[in-house]
Write an enzyme that holds these catalytic residues in place. Sequence first.
Site, PDB file in Angstrom:
ATOM      1  N   ASP A   1       0.912  -1.098  -0.179  1.00 21.98           N
ATOM      2  CA  ASP A   1       0.004   0.170   0.010  1.00 21.98           C
ATOM      3  C   ASP A   1       0.845   1.102  -0.170  1.00 21.98           C
ATOM      4  OD1 ASP A   1      -2.186   1.771   0.596  1.00 21.98           O
ATOM      5  OD2 ASP A   1      -1.542   1.804   2.687  1.00 21.98           O
TER       6      ASP A   1
ATOM      7  N   ASP B   1      -0.180   5.118   1.088  1.00 23.55           N
ATOM      8  CA  ASP B   1      -0.402   6.147   2.157  1.00 23.55           C
ATOM      9  C   ASP B   1      -0.111   5.611   3.571  1.00 23.55           C
ATOM     10  OD1 ASP B   1      -1.097   8.565   0.658  1.00 23.55           O
ATOM     11  OD2 ASP B   1      -2.734   7.110  -0.507  1.00 23.55           O
TER      12      ASP B   1
END
Length: 417
Positions: free
Chosen positions: A16, A18
Amino acid sequence: MAGSFSLADCEVFAFDLDHTLCRYHLVESSRLIYDSFAQYLITEKGYDKELLNVPSESWDFCCKGIILDMEDGNFLKLACDGTVLRASHGTKHMTSEEILEKYGRREWRYFKTMSGMVSRSAKYYVYDNYFDLPGALLCARIVDTLNQHNANQKYDFWKDIVAAIQHNYKTSAFKENCGTYFPEVKRNPEKYIQSCPDSVKKWLRKLKDSGKILLLITSSHSDYCRLLCEHILGNDFAELFDIVITNALKPGFFSQPPNQRPFRTLENDDEQEALLSLDKPGWYSQGNISHLNELLKKMTDKLEPKVVYFGDSMHSDIFSAHHYSNWETVLILEELRGDPIMTPSEAEAEPLEKKGKYEGYHPKSLHAISKQWGSFFVDTISSAEDAAGTILKTWSCNCVNAYSTIAIPSIESIAGT
């Protein structure tokens, strides 16, 4: 998850973006997120301008794992059995007596539905990541302001919160300079985005050079993804990743069938035609785990390639990757740094294969334990028979145990090992 786990056994490393690969300056970014929603509510929906005046001590309200019960305007912290450990009405702390009167010692009414985590609900919202938490404080303060006019009203502000999110984060917002959030981050990225440690950059390069397949899977749109990655990894960041997937719309990326969530190519950050399958590495938008897994089988020449996925959201990342696939999951949980419950002696009692490897505890403002909500991991519940209280695991802690292979405070904590 039973058995030992070794990163060295994994052929595919998926990340991922953020709050996982890209870490933010949380004090600054949280205030910006809060202001972006509050400005919209005040300007477009007529909410009280006082929402923009946030005393510094108010940020203590933010705590991962709290749940908004939209009907009552109450925020809850739940035990692993679904009983209410702590609660507030708006930001106002509820006493043990008030909690007992409202909720008793029984399972919260939506606990079974929420524990399934398969879908969102119009009845409650779980705050499980740092993008969400400023919204928790805003919603709590909205309840406070509404109560000043009518203490017994029903709360229907959630639709306005959704509109504020859509206004600031819709896929075209970055390109159009729409809202408050993207224009400000574009103007001053270093104020909000932490630099990526050299150890992490070297680790990613080492993985790539050793033949590992690297994926980036983010729900951020391609233009914002590019800004973040160029800032933290450099202009040649795309060379690190075999596949980049933006606007992944997690958790739907993991749960939706291919015909409902096909991959799309991109041209100048605009999505193009839907693809019937995923045939080669590259940069794509949206997509689904089924087509991705088929490509990974070809790339690794294995029927069941071993994939490890790093993410920070229990609902969108960890639960979904665990539930809908056979991927190993690494939860990025910065609370491991700031929570005194997680003492070194306790952590060392677990085998290294099953725990996150981390050193020391350096509380930071939003990682530190909340005075109002207490530990992310455990809490005590007292009774007439037991004044000292019984220690219970939280529901959030139970989810970490159930759905993550390991939990670590940051990727930096394992880079170079």
